[in-house]
Write a protein that holds these residues in place. Sequence first.
Motif, mmCIF file in Angstrom:
data_model
loop_
_atom_site.group_PDB
_atom_site.id
_atom_site.type_symbol
_atom_site.label_atom_id
_atom_site.label_comp_id
_atom_site.label_asym_id
_atom_site.label_seq_id
_atom_site.Cartn_x
_atom_site.Cartn_y
_atom_site.Cartn_z
ATOM 1 N N ALA A 64 0.774 -1.258 0.041
ATOM 2 C CA ALA A 64 0.127 -0.298 0.022
ATOM 3 C C ALA A 64 0.858 1.446 -0.031
ATOM 4 N N ILE A 65 1.887 1.173 0.794
ATOM 5 C CA ILE A 65 2.754 2.157 1.022
ATOM 6 C C ILE A 65 3.474 2.446 -0.517
ATOM 7 N N ILE A 66 4.044 1.652 -1.028
ATOM 8 C CA ILE A 66 4.880 1.705 -2.438
ATOM 9 C C ILE A 66 3.913 2.038 -3.578
ATOM 10 N N ILE A 67 2.589 1.689 -3.539
ATOM 11 C CA ILE A 67 1.511 2.338 -4.454
ATOM 12 C C ILE A 67 1.398 3.673 -4.107
ATOM 13 N N LYS A 68 1.336 4.083 -2.801
ATOM 14 C CA LYS A 68 0.948 5.584 -2.536
ATOM 15 C C LYS A 68 2.158 6.638 -3.173
ATOM 16 N N GLN B 297 9.225 -5.071 -6.426
ATOM 17 C CA GLN B 297 9.012 -5.124 -4.871
ATOM 18 C C GLN B 297 7.523 -5.488 -4.464
ATOM 19 N N ILE B 298 6.646 -4.989 -5.205
ATOM 20 C CA ILE B 298 5.028 -5.338 -5.051
ATOM 21 C C ILE B 298 5.041 -6.748 -5.465
ATOM 22 N N ILE B 299 5.581 -7.339 -6.426
ATOM 23 C CA ILE B 299 5.633 -8.770 -6.737
ATOM 24 C C ILE B 299 6.137 -9.606 -5.834
ATOM 25 N N TYR B 300 7.456 -9.036 -5.283
ATOM 26 C CA TYR B 300 8.156 -10.049 -4.383
ATOM 27 C C TYR B 300 7.381 -10.391 -3.190
ATOM 28 N N ILE B 301 6.629 -9.024 -2.574
ATOM 29 C CA ILE B 301 6.079 -8.909 -1.191
ATOM 30 C C ILE B 301 4.880 -9.982 -1.630
ATOM 31 N N ALA B 302 4.120 -9.884 -2.430
ATOM 32 C CA ALA B 302 2.959 -10.344 -2.861
ATOM 33 C C ALA B 302 3.380 -12.082 -2.727
#
Length: 164
Positions: free
Chosen positions: A46-50, A142-147
């Motif tokens: 959420a923070i990365i997207i923001k 980063q998003i993909i790795y976390i997911a």
Amino acid sequence: MNIGKEYLKTVTQRFVEAKVTAEKAIEQLTDSELFWSPNEDSNSIAIIIKHMSGNMVSRWTDFLTTDGEKPYRNRDDEFAGDLTTKEQVMERWKLGWETFFTALNNLKEEHLLQTITIRNERHSVIEAIERQMYHYSYHIGQIIYIAKYLKSSDWQTLTIPRKK
């Protein structure tokens, strides 16, 4: 072949692919997973997207005529966890990408070597596009790795599955 047109077409396709890939990862997450981070010094999706959205709106609003670091942007605030629902996060995601693609789709070949500024630094339009390609790809990774980490064995691959 018109190199400038081909470049704009190709780079636009790559940004679309990156966006869609990130969205396929995000779709697999629950609301709580979207806000998960491993520790207080790390960012949630959420923070990365923001942050990405804040960057996109700042960089791509009046892209050719104003500095990409707008006076109204509060970068530090992009790392505050004040979004509380997946809907809010995805609204921010949508705003950033719409702002970005509107500017990108309005570029013409003759703009590519034009000089713009980001944080008072001069860049050609091509350099600015490539700078953002790097930045957005970094965060999408980063998003993909976390997911993928969060979904573990429930992860639905986004590309060709192993051994296929």
